[in-house]
Write a protein that holds these residues in place. Structure first.
Motif, PDB file in Angstrom:
ATOM      1  N   SER A   1       0.802  -1.216   0.000  1.00  0.00           N
ATOM      2  CA  SER A   1       0.000   0.000   0.000  1.00  0.00           C
ATOM      3  C   SER A   1       0.841   1.274   0.000  1.00  0.00           C
ATOM      4  CB  SER A   1      -0.964  -0.007   1.184  1.00  0.00           C
ATOM      5  OG  SER A   1      -0.269  -0.387   2.336  1.00  0.00           O
TER       6      SER A   1
ATOM      7  N   ARG B   1      -5.282  -0.591 -15.616  1.00  0.00           N
ATOM      8  CA  ARG B   1      -4.598   0.445 -14.829  1.00  0.00           C
ATOM      9  C   ARG B   1      -3.498   1.116 -15.640  1.00  0.00           C
ATOM     10  NH1 ARG B   1      -3.798  -1.963  -8.744  1.00  0.00           N
ATOM     11  NH2 ARG B   1      -5.964  -2.599  -8.458  1.00  0.00           N
TER      12      ARG B   1
ATOM     13  N   LEU C   1       2.745   3.467  -9.376  1.00  0.00           N
ATOM     14  CA  LEU C   1       1.330   3.641  -9.048  1.00  0.00           C
ATOM     15  C   LEU C   1       0.464   2.466  -9.483  1.00  0.00           C
ATOM     16  CD1 LEU C   1       1.038   7.413  -9.911  1.00  0.00           C
ATOM     17  CD2 LEU C   1       1.223   6.350  -7.677  1.00  0.00           C
TER      18      LEU C   1
ATOM     19  N   HIS D   1       0.128  -0.459  -8.447  1.00  0.00           N
ATOM     20  CA  HIS D   1      -0.566  -1.207  -7.396  1.00  0.00           C
ATOM     21  C   HIS D   1      -1.447  -0.285  -6.555  1.00  0.00           C
ATOM     22  CE1 HIS D   1       3.291   0.088  -5.742  1.00  0.00           C
ATOM     23  NE2 HIS D   1       2.755   0.034  -4.549  1.00  0.00           N
ATOM     24  N   ARG D   2      -1.720   0.915  -7.048  1.00  0.00           N
ATOM     25  CA  ARG D   2      -2.604   1.872  -6.359  1.00  0.00           C
ATOM     26  C   ARG D   2      -2.219   2.074  -4.910  1.00  0.00           C
ATOM     27  NH1 ARG D   2      -7.877   1.149  -9.242  1.00  0.00           N
ATOM     28  NH2 ARG D   2      -7.264   2.004 -11.261  1.00  0.00           N
TER      29      ARG D   2
ATOM     30  N   LYS E   1      -1.670   3.628  -1.290  1.00  0.00           N
ATOM     31  CA  LYS E   1      -2.444   4.632  -0.550  1.00  0.00           C
ATOM     32  C   LYS E   1      -1.540   5.781  -0.164  1.00  0.00           C
ATOM     33  CE  LYS E   1      -4.858   1.056   1.800  1.00  0.00           C
ATOM     34  NZ  LYS E   1      -5.046   0.596   3.162  1.00  0.00           N
TER      35      LYS E   1
ATOM     36  N   TYR F   1      -3.897  12.499  -9.736  1.00  0.00           N
ATOM     37  CA  TYR F   1      -3.903  11.185  -9.107  1.00  0.00           C
ATOM     38  C   TYR F   1      -4.397  11.290  -7.669  1.00  0.00           C
ATOM     39  CZ  TYR F   1      -2.528   6.584  -7.608  1.00  0.00           C
ATOM     40  OH  TYR F   1      -2.557   5.316  -7.130  1.00  0.00           O
TER      41      TYR F   1
ATOM     42  N   TYR G   1      -7.748   9.256  -6.444  1.00  0.00           N
ATOM     43  CA  TYR G   1      -7.670   8.104  -5.546  1.00  0.00           C
ATOM     44  C   TYR G   1      -7.481   8.479  -4.090  1.00  0.00           C
ATOM     45  CZ  TYR G   1      -7.473   5.593  -9.846  1.00  0.00           C
ATOM     46  OH  TYR G   1      -7.777   5.103 -11.069  1.00  0.00           O
TER      47      TYR G   1
ATOM     48  N   ALA H   1      -4.967   9.477  -2.575  1.00  0.00           N
ATOM     49  CA  ALA H   1      -3.707   8.996  -2.031  1.00  0.00           C
ATOM     50  C   ALA H   1      -3.013  10.100  -1.235  1.00  0.00           C
ATOM     51  CB  ALA H   1      -2.793   8.540  -3.162  1.00  0.00           C
TER      52      ALA H   1
END
Lengths: 263, 332, 263
Positions: free
Chosen positions: B100, B138, B173, B175-176, B178, B204, B208, B210
């Protein structure tokens, strides 16, 4: 299962990287044959002068050469290239790219062991196998199934010992990136081309107990030519597991050191 | 939402380094009896970063920024203190934690050199166990956002620095994460690409939610992206708050720009100007002054009174100047 | 030619190399191993008697001297020049007001000194342990020194022309690997040339490799006839001339090609 899949991806990617330089295929083929010719020629020259080298004749020494080629081919297939990416000037630990490896959600030791493959070594593997088979068919009585099984066990143990030594030496890099023990080892490993028995006592002890290079090739070759049996095989199998555990421990200790070292 | 909150309590790091002296004798001695020195790199830090926040970590070289980032990512073990990143202690390097977060290093590459970026992305997808279709979608999304479709099939070694940084971002990015740690992401890139990347990071973040923690030497990065800055100097947290508040850190100053209706030299500094006023530059009808905030009004009045002023602007000093002064003053 | 600049460069290179001496010691160690393995093999084969007219002590002497000569003549420029051309560092060389050969020579000389700092003590230690037998005349000693010098020139020039093939061929280093194999067989490393069988010996006498390593050792250790010594020197000088000529021609052509293609 996931790890097997990862290995597959690593192999595929390495293959792709290799194919970027297509000329390398012919070059590697040339090298493989050259190495073989040189090695065989060296033995032919030697046994042209003498029939017997401390109990080893041409065909048993050829078996040993076959084992040596197989073991080095497996080393060059993935263990060597993967570990070497860490060691030395300008390599990962030195330039800090190792950070990326540590950030991956995958076991670090697995990653640094399997991620780079040099598939051309399969040629050497094939040639090594051919030499071994040829030498075995030269001997009057061929080995039985049990001998083959013991041989395989001894070979696996040998490769595990080789891996453990390389991993332990690689781990030392975390204390000082200038340590080049893996290179020293590569030099010493050449001694495994010939049977342990030909070396003077001091060298023999060194190659058995300190850096057990001699064991890696000599014992499988002795097993297949019937010079030694099961007890020794299980002994080195046990030794190899012990060395593997020790090397893994040292490697993890090295990573700890990396975590607390100055950037 | 508390899910990507970063809490740091009393975090510090002291390096235990062998002392090296010059000379042969000393080096032989150190072989047998090494002398160690404790170098405090980061002195106890406390801060909380909320989910979705974009925070800049600034400070001069060697201030402890990278050490802090490395501790937050688990690459470096702290000498003491606690880090809690949505319930994880980074030092444990649990796979769930590593999955993450992500780190982009402006001067290092995680791409495989000889093959096209697309293939490196698929390797990473496998490492982070992202299913193939998901990975493809993605990658497509990120590639659209960064407008880099045309470079996907070229070997990385043939890409320009800016193109490589775009690849680094996609790789980080995929794996997305956090939390995204960016260490000098725009280092050495041209203005155009810098803008593009900033825009991307903002987008971004919006898309998301993040959390982003960034270090940079380019003030433009920070002004554009981060509403909050943490200023570290000599391993200490000197300032935590709005970027605009930094000016208050030092003795606050104002800049005054004056345009005169006729050419009128004011060199040397006339005595009717307040004591703190300094002439920064003077060129034809244009005059540029720096003055302490508390004397700004008096200075303006004096200028209007004594000179044929056509235009006058009072403004805050540029951020670079402020930061520069903080770095130079050091201890403040 | 800018000679003063050249000497300054040699000095500077040497200092920077001493910084990395452990790295070069490891390389030197690696290069010592193949002749040492051959030493052990042949002295084991000779046992207490003799083999092909040589006693164990003579084999030891032969190989210990060979280790030294091999180290003195080994031309690492082989590898570095190729890398420099491939990686584009050559531009830095070409921008300096200094003939590029100085760049190659300076790393060569600097390296030599560092390697010898390692090899000479190790060689002496081995000599004490293994007790070589040697009988030679002062004339042969001097001739051997001269032959070593020529051997170094030959190996340097020969390596240089192979290395600058990198201007045209991306994987020119494969030629170097090919060369190393040939050196191993035909330079007297795997076995002293007089022990090679029939046609192998004739090939070895004609190819340049014997004159890069084995020939100076033979002059010192074996009782070569005057005719054999004269023939050796003639071959050595002929090959040296060919190698220098090739190097010069290819270098000039290579630079022209390089500036045309833009690296």
């Amino acid at each position: 299962m996931r790890y097997l899949k990862l290995i597959k991806v690593f192999i595929k990617t390495s293959a792709q990287e290799t194919l970027m330089y297509r000329a390398n295929f012919w070059v590697s083929l040339l090298h493989a044959f050259l190495n073989l010719i040189v090695a065989v020629l060296a033995l032919v020259i030697l046994f042209g002068q003498t029939e017997n080298l401390n109990g080893w004749n041409l065909s048993s020494t050829l078996s040993l050469l076959g084992v040596y080629l197989i073991v080095s081919a497996i080393r060059n297939l993935f263990i060597g290239p993967s570990l070497e990416a860490l060691v030395g000037l300008g390599q990962e630990v030195w330039n800090g790219q190792f950070d990326f490896t540590l950030l991956r959600p995958v076991n670090t030791q697995f990653l640094i062991t399997f991620r780079i493959w040099r598939l051309f070594s399969l040629i050497d593997l094939f040639l090594g196998g051919a030499v071994l088979l040829y030498s075995i068919f030269q001997t009057p009585q061929s080995p039985n199934l049990l001998a083959w099984l013991l041989f395989l066990l001894a070979l696996v143990a040998g490769i595990l010992i080789l891996y453990a030594i390389l991993l332990a030496f690689t781990a030392l890099v975390f204390w000082n990136p200038g340590y080049l023990f893996t290179w020293v080892f590569d030099a010493i490993f050449q001694l495994a081309r010939y049977p342990l028995g030909i070396y003077p006592v001091g060298v023999r002890i060194f190659l058995t107990w300190i850096i057990p290079v001699g064991v890696i090739t000599t014992i499988p070759a002795q097993v297949i030519s019937g010079q030694t049996g099961a007890p020794i095989v299980f002994l080195i199998l046990a030794a190899s597991v012990f060395l593997f555990l020790f090397a893994s421990w040292l490697f993890n200790k090295g990573i700890k050191q990396y975590h607390s070292a100055s950037s | 939402m508390q899910f990507s909150k970063i809490e740091v309590k009393q975090l510090h790091k002291t390096y235990h380094v062998p002392q090296r002296e010059a000379g042969f004798k000393a080096s032989v001695r150190s072989l047998f009896r090494p002398i160690y020195q404790d170098v405090p790199a980061v002195k106890p830090l406390d801060f909380v970063i909320e989910s979705g926040e974009m925070v800049a970590l600034i400070g001069p070289n060697g201030a402890g920024k990278t050490t802090t980032l490395k501790m937050l990512t688990g690459l470096l073990h702290p000498s003491g203190g606690d880090i809690n990143i949505f319930g994880f202690n980074p030092s444990e390097r649990k796979p769930a934690f590593l999955r993450s977060i992500s780190m982009v290093l402006g001067n290092k590459s995680q791409m495989l050199w000889d093959i096209p970026p697309l293939d490196s992305f698929f390797v990473l997808a496998e490492i982070y166990s992202i299913p193939k279709e998901e990975a493809v979608s993605r990658i497509n999304e990120l590639v659209e956002m960064l407008e880099m479709r045309e470079i996907l099939k070229k070997p990385v070694r043939n890409l320009s620095l800016g193109e490589r940084m775009k690849c680094e971002l996609v790789a980080s990015l995929l794996h997305r994460p956090k939390v995204l740690f960016l260490d000098e992401p725009t280092l050495g890139l041209d203005i155009n690409i810098q803008n593009r990347l900033r825009h991307f990071i903002l987008e971004y973040n919006h898309r998301y939610g993040a959390t982003v923690l960034l270090t940079s030497h380019y003030m433009a990065d920070i002004e554009r992206l981060c509403s909050r800055v943490l200023l570290i100097h000599h391993g200490e947290l000197l300032y935590d708050g709005q970027l605009s508040g930094l000016n208050q850190m030092i003795e606050p100053i104002k800049m005054i720009r004056v345009t005169l209706s006729q050419q009128n030299g004011v060199n040397p500094k006339p005595d009717w100007l307040p004591a703190s006023a300094e002439i920064v530059s003077q060129e034809k009808q244009h005059l540029h002054l720096r003055v302490a905030q508390k004397e700004a009004a008096a200075c303006t009045a004096a200028l209007l009174h004594n000179l044929p002023v056509a235009d006058l602007i009072v403004e805050d000093p540029p951020l670079e100047t402020v930061i520069d002064r903080i770095y130079q003053d050091g201890d403040l | 030619m800018n000679h003063r600049g050249g000497f300054a460069l040699i000095k500077a290179t040497w200092f920077s190399w001493m910084q990395y001496r452990s790295f070069f010691f490891v390389l030197a160690f690696g290069w010592m191993i193949p002749p040492l393995v051959a030493l052990f093999v042949w002295s084991a084969a000779a046992g207490e008697g003799s083999l092909g007219g040589f006693t164990r002590g003579e084999f030891i002497t032969y190989y210990l001297v060979l280790v030294l000569v091999n180290q003195i003549t080994y031309a690492q420029v082989n590898w570095t020049v190729g890398d420099i051309i491939r990686e584009g560092t050559l531009n830095h060389w070409l921008l300096k007001p200094l003939s590029a050969i100085y760049q190659a020579l300076s790393s060569e000389l600097a390296g030599k000194v560092v390697y010898l700092i390692f090899v000479i003590p190790v060689g002496l230690l081995l000599a004490i342990l293994l007790k070589p037998e040697i009988q030679t005349t002062p004339i042969n000693f001097v001739l051997s020194l001269v032959a070593t010098l020529f051997a170094w020139g030959l190996r340097f020039a020969w390596g240089f022309w192979l290395a600058i093939l990198a201007f045209w061929i991306t994987r020119a280093d494969s030629f170097l690997a090919l060369q190393d194999s040939l050196v191993f067989i035909f330079s007297g490393m795997v076995a002293p040339i007089p022990l090679l069988q029939g046609s192998l010996q004739q090939i070895a006498n004609i190819l340049p490799f014997r004159y890069m390593v084995g020939f100076p050792v033979e002059i010192l250790v074996y009782d070569l006839s005057n005719k054999a010594i004269l023939f050796g020197f003639l071959m050595q000088l002929t090959w040296l001339a060919i190698a220098v000529l090739l190097s010069r021609t290819l270098w000039v052509k290579g630079i022209r090609h390089y500036s045309a293609v833009g690296g």
